[in-house]
Motif scaffolding. Structure first.
Motif, mmCIF file in Angstrom:
data_model
loop_
_atom_site.group_PDB
_atom_site.id
_atom_site.type_symbol
_atom_site.label_atom_id
_atom_site.label_comp_id
_atom_site.label_asym_id
_atom_site.label_seq_id
_atom_site.Cartn_x
_atom_site.Cartn_y
_atom_site.Cartn_z
ATOM 1 N N UNK A 295 0.837 -1.222 0.000
ATOM 2 C CA UNK A 295 0.000 0.000 0.000
ATOM 3 C C UNK A 295 0.867 1.267 0.000
ATOM 4 N N UNK A 296 1.799 1.354 0.938
ATOM 5 C CA UNK A 296 2.588 2.591 1.026
ATOM 6 C C UNK A 296 3.653 2.670 -0.067
ATOM 7 N N UNK A 297 4.110 1.507 -0.524
ATOM 8 C CA UNK A 297 5.097 1.524 -1.612
ATOM 9 C C UNK A 297 4.445 2.026 -2.902
ATOM 10 N N UNK A 298 3.189 1.613 -3.125
ATOM 11 C CA UNK A 298 2.466 2.084 -4.316
ATOM 12 C C UNK A 298 2.264 3.597 -4.285
ATOM 13 N N UNK A 299 2.217 4.171 -3.096
ATOM 14 C CA UNK A 299 2.075 5.632 -2.987
ATOM 15 C C UNK A 299 3.413 6.329 -3.207
ATOM 16 N N UNK A 300 4.476 5.557 -3.302
ATOM 17 C CA UNK A 300 5.806 6.142 -3.540
ATOM 18 C C UNK A 300 6.434 6.723 -2.282
ATOM 19 N N UNK A 301 5.934 6.282 -1.125
ATOM 20 C CA UNK A 301 6.406 6.912 0.117
ATOM 21 C C UNK A 301 7.594 6.220 0.779
#
Ligand code: G3P
Length: 221
Positions: free
Chosen positions: A15-21
């Motif tokens: 989830x957070x990797x997909x947001x680029x965070x």
């Protein structure tokens, strides 16, 4: 400041990797024990999903076991950082692994001297646990300030990875001090994004847009 996620939960990582965070991940045996399935599969998958550094921890307590496990962990990917505990054997393994080009994260740091010794042993990261110091009535963030000052005095390349973060204010304070990395439980990263005024503001914008549309049905952005 780099943001790592402190979890072995694949759903949160995706989830957070997909947001680029995410700049990286930290795990430990306790975090792996919270997840279902084979921990080896989880570790392998995390190293594939994440491009940045992924800390995977040894469980041996003596030097030769740490060396063996460290090299095995490193087979999961070139982005693996071997996490060793802040013990005499851990420091020795840190020195050896680092000299062989394997990056090391020295974990369970609770004092400036421990951080100094880990840096001298070639650690890529030191992980001071601030929340656990707060828990026993000490000032976790003061430790980060002290380590920052010591590392700056000697230009150590070792990065300060602030761990055991419990809430968003810890993140603000770590950033003000200039810590290199914070590793966050998913819930803290979630909270950092939110503010009640953002929510109310957006609701008002959308309600006003609906009013505007009522008078101009064909209007589009
Ligand atoms: O990265 C270290 C972290 O997982 C420890 O956090 O909350 O168990 O003190 P906590």
């Amino acid at each position: 400041m780099k943001i790592f996620l402190d979890t072995a939960n694949l759903e949160s990582i995706k989830k957070f990797n997909d947001m680029g965070l995410l700049d990286g991940i930290t795990t430990n045996p306790s975090l792996l024990s919270k997840e279902k399935g084979n921990p080896k599969d989880a570790m392998e998958e995390i190293t594939k999903i994440i491009k940045g550094d992924v800390s995977l921890e040894v469980v041996s307590t003596e030097y030769s076991g740490m060396m063996e496990e460290g090299k095995r962990l490193r087979e999961y990917g070139d982005n693996v950082v071997v996490k060793v505990p802040m013990t005499p054997d851990g420091l020795k393994a840190c020195k050896s692994l680092s000299s062989e080009g394997i990056p090391v994260n020295v974990t369970l740091i609770f004092s400036p001297n421990q951080a100094l010794l880990a840096a001298k042993s070639g650690a890529k990261y030191v992980s001071p646990f601030i929340g656990r110091l707060d828990d026993i009535g000490e000032d976790g963030m003061h430790l980060i300030k002290e380590i920052k000052e010591i590392f700056s005095n000697y230009n150590f390349g070792t990065e300060i990875l602030v761990a055991s973060i419990r809430h968003p204010v810890h993140v603000i304070d770590a950033a003000k001090i200039g810590a290199d990395v914070v590793t966050l439980p998913p819930a803290v990263l979630d909270k950092m994004m939110k503010h009640p005024l953002t929510k109310i503001g957006l609701e008002n914008f959308l309600a006003d847009w609906e009013k505007l549309k009522a008078g101009n049905p064909d209007i589009k952005i």
